[in-house]
Design a protein around this motif. Structure first.
Motif, PDB file in Angstrom:
ATOM      1  N   ALA A  95     -16.841   4.121  -1.056  1.00  0.00           N
ATOM      2  CA  ALA A  95     -15.138   3.684  -1.436  1.00  0.00           C
ATOM      3  C   ALA A  95     -13.667   3.550  -0.600  1.00  0.00           C
ATOM      4  N   GLU A  96     -14.674   4.206   0.750  1.00  0.00           N
ATOM      5  CA  GLU A  96     -13.964   4.418   1.624  1.00  0.00           C
ATOM      6  C   GLU A  96     -13.953   3.112   2.778  1.00  0.00           C
ATOM      7  N   LEU A  97     -15.388   2.587   2.400  1.00  0.00           N
ATOM      8  CA  LEU A  97     -15.269   0.875   3.629  1.00  0.00           C
ATOM      9  C   LEU A  97     -14.898  -0.003   2.694  1.00  0.00           C
ATOM     10  N   ASP A  98     -14.494  -0.345   0.873  1.00  0.00           N
ATOM     11  CA  ASP A  98     -14.601  -1.038   0.389  1.00  0.00           C
ATOM     12  C   ASP A  98     -13.140  -1.031   1.154  1.00  0.00           C
ATOM     13  N   ALA A  99     -11.869   0.135   1.352  1.00  0.00           N
ATOM     14  CA  ALA A  99     -10.636   0.213   1.458  1.00  0.00           C
ATOM     15  C   ALA A  99     -10.336  -0.582   2.654  1.00  0.00           C
ATOM     16  N   ILE A 100     -11.175   0.033   3.796  1.00  0.00           N
ATOM     17  CA  ILE A 100     -11.274  -1.075   5.157  1.00  0.00           C
ATOM     18  C   ILE A 100     -11.088  -2.335   4.793  1.00  0.00           C
ATOM     19  N   ILE A 101     -11.856  -2.839   3.654  1.00  0.00           N
ATOM     20  CA  ILE A 101     -12.672  -4.271   3.474  1.00  0.00           C
ATOM     21  C   ILE A 101     -11.093  -4.715   3.310  1.00  0.00           C
ATOM     22  N   GLU A 102     -10.257  -4.348   2.209  1.00  0.00           N
ATOM     23  CA  GLU A 102      -9.692  -4.694   1.795  1.00  0.00           C
ATOM     24  C   GLU A 102      -8.276  -4.738   2.187  1.00  0.00           C
ATOM     25  N   VAL A 103      -7.539  -3.725   2.921  1.00  0.00           N
ATOM     26  CA  VAL A 103      -6.744  -3.849   4.139  1.00  0.00           C
ATOM     27  C   VAL A 103      -6.848  -4.471   5.464  1.00  0.00           C
ATOM     28  N   LEU A 104      -8.370  -4.859   5.414  1.00  0.00           N
ATOM     29  CA  LEU A 104      -8.645  -5.919   7.133  1.00  0.00           C
ATOM     30  C   LEU A 104      -8.606  -7.577   5.621  1.00  0.00           C
ATOM     31  N   SER A 105      -8.595  -7.534   4.673  1.00  0.00           N
ATOM     32  CA  SER A 105      -8.853  -9.129   3.887  1.00  0.00           C
ATOM     33  C   SER A 105      -7.081  -8.946   3.601  1.00  0.00           C
ATOM     34  N   LEU A 106      -6.361  -8.671   3.847  1.00  0.00           N
ATOM     35  CA  LEU A 106      -5.132  -8.177   3.071  1.00  0.00           C
ATOM     36  C   LEU A 106      -4.196  -9.034   3.737  1.00  0.00           C
ATOM     37  N   LYS A 109       0.740  -0.933   0.040  1.00  0.00           N
ATOM     38  CA  LYS A 109       0.027   0.125   0.098  1.00  0.00           C
ATOM     39  C   LYS A 109       0.663   1.101  -0.265  1.00  0.00           C
ATOM     40  N   ILE A 110       0.476   2.238   0.346  1.00  0.00           N
ATOM     41  CA  ILE A 110       0.781   3.405   0.250  1.00  0.00           C
ATOM     42  C   ILE A 110       1.104   3.587   1.512  1.00  0.00           C
ATOM     43  N   ILE A 111       2.236   4.073   1.493  1.00  0.00           N
ATOM     44  CA  ILE A 111       3.163   4.489   3.424  1.00  0.00           C
ATOM     45  C   ILE A 111       4.379   5.202   3.086  1.00  0.00           C
ATOM     46  N   THR A 112       3.558   6.071   4.467  1.00  0.00           N
ATOM     47  CA  THR A 112       4.508   6.609   4.810  1.00  0.00           C
ATOM     48  C   THR A 112       5.165   6.349   6.106  1.00  0.00           C
ATOM     49  N   ILE A 172      -1.313  -6.297  17.029  1.00  0.00           N
ATOM     50  CA  ILE A 172      -1.272  -5.237  15.919  1.00  0.00           C
ATOM     51  C   ILE A 172      -2.097  -4.244  16.104  1.00  0.00           C
ATOM     52  N   GLU A 173      -2.283  -2.793  15.578  1.00  0.00           N
ATOM     53  CA  GLU A 173      -2.970  -2.110  16.131  1.00  0.00           C
ATOM     54  C   GLU A 173      -3.886  -0.848  14.925  1.00  0.00           C
ATOM     55  N   LEU A 174      -4.233  -0.552  14.075  1.00  0.00           N
ATOM     56  CA  LEU A 174      -4.225   0.176  13.479  1.00  0.00           C
ATOM     57  C   LEU A 174      -5.480   1.035  13.551  1.00  0.00           C
ATOM     58  N   ASP A 175      -5.830   2.531  13.338  1.00  0.00           N
ATOM     59  CA  ASP A 175      -6.624   3.152  13.749  1.00  0.00           C
ATOM     60  C   ASP A 175      -7.229   4.147  12.814  1.00  0.00           C
ATOM     61  N   ILE A 176      -8.541   4.785  12.686  1.00  0.00           N
ATOM     62  CA  ILE A 176      -9.089   5.407  11.676  1.00  0.00           C
ATOM     63  C   ILE A 176      -9.931   7.300  12.346  1.00  0.00           C
ATOM     64  N   ASP A 177      -9.669   7.071  11.450  1.00  0.00           N
ATOM     65  CA  ASP A 177     -10.621   8.080  11.555  1.00  0.00           C
ATOM     66  C   ASP A 177     -11.918   7.990  11.498  1.00  0.00           C
ATOM     67  N   THR A 229      -2.254   5.390   3.744  1.00  0.00           N
ATOM     68  CA  THR A 229      -2.975   6.501   2.487  1.00  0.00           C
ATOM     69  C   THR A 229      -3.680   5.856   1.410  1.00  0.00           C
ATOM     70  N   LEU A 230      -4.852   5.749   1.870  1.00  0.00           N
ATOM     71  CA  LEU A 230      -6.032   4.729   0.774  1.00  0.00           C
ATOM     72  C   LEU A 230      -6.917   6.101   0.737  1.00  0.00           C
ATOM     73  N   GLY A 231      -6.677   6.798  -0.285  1.00  0.00           N
ATOM     74  CA  GLY A 231      -7.196   7.847  -0.748  1.00  0.00           C
ATOM     75  C   GLY A 231      -7.175   8.700  -0.402  1.00  0.00           C
ATOM     76  N   GLN A 232      -8.303   8.996   0.275  1.00  0.00           N
ATOM     77  CA  GLN A 232      -8.798  10.128   1.893  1.00  0.00           C
ATOM     78  C   GLN A 232      -8.343   9.906   3.034  1.00  0.00           C
ATOM     79  N   LEU A 233      -8.412   8.245   2.876  1.00  0.00           N
ATOM     80  CA  LEU A 233      -8.341   7.785   4.174  1.00  0.00           C
ATOM     81  C   LEU A 233      -7.146   7.688   4.668  1.00  0.00           C
ATOM     82  N   LYS A 234      -6.730   7.660   6.296  1.00  0.00           N
ATOM     83  CA  LYS A 234      -5.418   7.205   6.399  1.00  0.00           C
ATOM     84  C   LYS A 234      -5.845   6.431   7.836  1.00  0.00           C
TER      85      LYS A 234
END
Length: 152
Positions: free
Chosen positions: A105-116, A42-45, A92-97, A76-81
């Motif tokens: 679109a944002e929900l699909d990006a979250i689901i993609e990361v959970l699945s990945l 993914k796009i990471i910093t 392992i913990e990630l947080d989302i605003d 970074t997943l589009g506008q979502l971080k």
């Protein structure tokens, strides 16, 4: 994989000043290395004490100095971080605003990361209310290789 409809679960992303957390529990150093490898697609910093820093090859490099420095991985997943702060090796913990999750679109990006992550680690991955791993909204079930919304 079953898709989750935004209209069905938009209530999971109510805005009240708290975050939503993604958890993979009972992890080891080896799990963290798999996580870093998987999430690097993914796009990471990454930041150390707020300054850009290259992603270490192994998570042990992060945990060895975590007491002295602050390490942040931002996905970074589009506008979502999504942010990972490397609090403990055992989880392992990630947080989302939730204010950044406003459409399918944002929900699909979250689901993609959970699945990945769930597929890479062969583990269940959950999305919950902040600091409440038992208040589950969405689950990636590693055995079924499926994601589903947990309706209240």
């Amino acid at each position: 994989m079953q898709l989750i409809d935004w209209q069905d679960c938009r209530g999971a992303f109510y805005v009240d000043g708290s975050l939503r957390d993604i958890y993979i529990q009972d992890t080891t150093a080896a799990d963290w290395d798999v996580f870093l490898d998987a999430i690097s697609s993914k796009i990471i910093t990454t930041f150390v004490d707020g300054e850009p820093h290259p992603l270490p090859k192994q998570a042990s490099e992060i945990f060895e100095r975590n007491g002295d420095t602050s390490f942040l991985l931002e996905v970074t997943l589009g506008q979502l971080k999504m942010n990972c702060h490397f609090f403990t090796e055992e989880e392992i913990e990630l947080d989302i605003d939730p204010s950044e999750v406003t459409s399918q679109a944002e929900l699909d990006a979250i689901i993609e990361v959970l699945s990945l992550l769930g597929s890479a680690l062969g583990r269940d991955v959950i999305l919950t209310d902040e600091n409440m791993p038992t208040s589950i909204w969405i689950v990636f079930d590693a055995i079924k290789a499926d994601v589903h919304f947990v309706a209240d």
